[in-house]
Design an enzyme around this catalytic site. Structure first.
Site, PDB file in Angstrom:
ATOM      1  CG  HIS A 149      29.244  33.003  36.242  1.00 40.64           C
ATOM      2  ND1 HIS A 149      28.793  32.812  34.953  1.00 40.64           N
ATOM      3  CD2 HIS A 149      30.470  33.571  36.128  1.00 40.64           C
ATOM      4  CE1 HIS A 149      29.733  33.262  34.111  1.00 40.64           C
ATOM      5  NE2 HIS A 149      30.741  33.721  34.799  1.00 40.64           N
ATOM      6  CG  HIS A 151      25.241  28.843  29.806  1.00 39.53           C
ATOM      7  ND1 HIS A 151      25.414  29.525  28.602  1.00 39.53           N
ATOM      8  CD2 HIS A 151      24.255  29.487  30.453  1.00 39.53           C
ATOM      9  CE1 HIS A 151      24.587  30.551  28.574  1.00 39.53           C
ATOM     10  NE2 HIS A 151      23.857  30.540  29.674  1.00 39.53           N
ATOM     11  CG  HIS A 192      20.822  30.215  33.701  1.00 38.57           C
ATOM     12  ND1 HIS A 192      21.558  31.292  34.117  1.00 38.57           N
ATOM     13  CD2 HIS A 192      21.010  30.132  32.355  1.00 38.57           C
ATOM     14  CE1 HIS A 192      22.149  31.861  33.060  1.00 38.57           C
ATOM     15  NE2 HIS A 192      21.841  31.173  31.981  1.00 38.57           N
ATOM     16  CD  GLU A 236      19.118  33.323  33.431  1.00 36.13           C
ATOM     17  OE1 GLU A 236      19.521  33.373  32.249  1.00 36.13           O
ATOM     18  OE2 GLU A 236      19.593  34.024  34.338  1.00 36.13           O
ATOM     19  CG  HIS A 269      20.190  29.965  28.393  1.00 36.48           C
ATOM     20  ND1 HIS A 269      20.436  30.905  29.370  1.00 36.48           N
ATOM     21  CD2 HIS A 269      18.849  29.867  28.306  1.00 36.48           C
ATOM     22  CE1 HIS A 269      19.292  31.362  29.840  1.00 36.48           C
ATOM     23  NE2 HIS A 269      18.313  30.734  29.208  1.00 36.48           N
ATOM     24  CB  THR A 304      20.398  36.272  31.487  1.00 36.72           C
ATOM     25  OG1 THR A 304      21.269  35.136  31.444  1.00 36.72           O
ATOM     26  CG2 THR A 304      19.298  36.123  30.451  1.00 36.72           C
TER      27      THR A 304
END
Ligand SMILES: O=C(O)Cc1ccc(OCc2ccccc2)cc1
Ligand SMILES: [Zn+2]
Length: 265
Positions: A67, A96, A98, A108, A121, A207
């Site tokens: 993910h 990591h 997103h 996000e 992040h 999140t």
């Protein structure tokens, strides 16, 4: 329960089944950072610059967990965070990303509804708490500020030479569950803007499941530039079901009674 993810079947709208806090929580993340009007971020002149001490990492694992892709140094890393809205010193745990399928989505947090193509992040945990002495314990501690996550927006522009060692490694962790030991040293400090003075900060949560409400969020105003090629490299990472990770970002959550502070006017 099928492991959570970002598809229709296991995405953010289904997470409440295993994590009720997704729907009942009053300090969930991410949020839309509004800069004008009623519920807008409020300038706080007491907010100091964020201070990071990130000596180059010499030993780390780069992992595709299905993910996201995550850079995790060995436990002995000495990287620390303090300043800003924080009263304690935090230890670096991992970073990591997103991202989205195209440049109009992926981050996000949003700014007045605008999404950036990606968000970095940097995850830290409070290393001065008497209640826990590891990241995993911090997440489970119910301490409102057990974690501090620094969020940086990514926007498309010039190639980011400091992030190249990371984006060049993405093809090596294309398959979910794959990981590589990071070759050589990585200088995270070089990725970040010089001065960490302009940011939004608020109380929120992870999140992703378990969506624990233990995070002091610090989201920086200035985006970090990466090239189109670097963005495309993220979009080729697989989710474990033979498809690229398509948009591993949670939509914004209600602010409830929270206020967002801004360190800049
Ligand atoms: O940066 C974010 O998206 C917030 C966030 C930060 C940390 C995180 O860790 C997941 C995790 C939780 C418990 C135990 C092990 C790993 C999950 C999400
Ligand atoms: Zn994240």
């Amino acid at each position: 329960m099928a492991p959570w993810g970002y598809s229709k079947e296991n995405g953010p709208a289904t997470w409440h089944k295993d994590c009720p806090i997704a729907n009942t929580g009053v300090r969930q993340s991410p949020i839309d950072l509004i800069t004008t009007g009623q519920t807008c971020a409020k300038y706080d002149s007491n907010l100091k610059p964020v201070i990071v001490s990130y000596p180059a990492f010499s030993e780390a694992t780069f992992l595709n967990n299905g993910h996201s892709v995550q850079f995790q140094p060995s436990a002995g890393n000495l990287s620390e965070l303090s300043g800003g809205p924080l009263t304690k010193k935090y230890k670096f745990e991992q970073f990591h990303f997103h991202w989205g399928n195209n440049d109009s989505e992926g981050s996000e947090h949003r700014v007045n509804g605008k999404m950036y193509p990606a968000e970095l992040h940097l995850v830290h945990w409070n290393s001065e708490s008497p209640n826990f002495s590891s990241f995993q314990e911090a997440v489970g501690s119910n301490d409102p500020h057990a974690l501090c996550v620094l969020g940086f927006f990514l926007k498309v522009g010039a190639e980011n030479a400091s992030l190249k060692p990371i984006t060049d490694l993405l093809s090596k962790v294309k398959n979910a569950g794959s990981s590589v030991s990071f070759p050589g040293k990585f200088d995270l400090k070089a990725v970040l803007p010089e001065t960490l003075t302009d940011y939004y900060t608020y109380d929120g949560s992870l999140t992703t499941p378990p969506l624990a409400e233990c995070v002091k969020w610090i989201v920086f105003k200035e985006p970090i530039e990466v090239s189109t090629a670097q963005m495309e490299a993220f979009r080729a990472v697989d989710d474990g079901h033979g498809k690229p990770i398509t948009g591993n970002y949670r939509p914004p959550c209600p602010l409830h009674t929270r206020t967002v502070a801004a360190s800049f006017k």
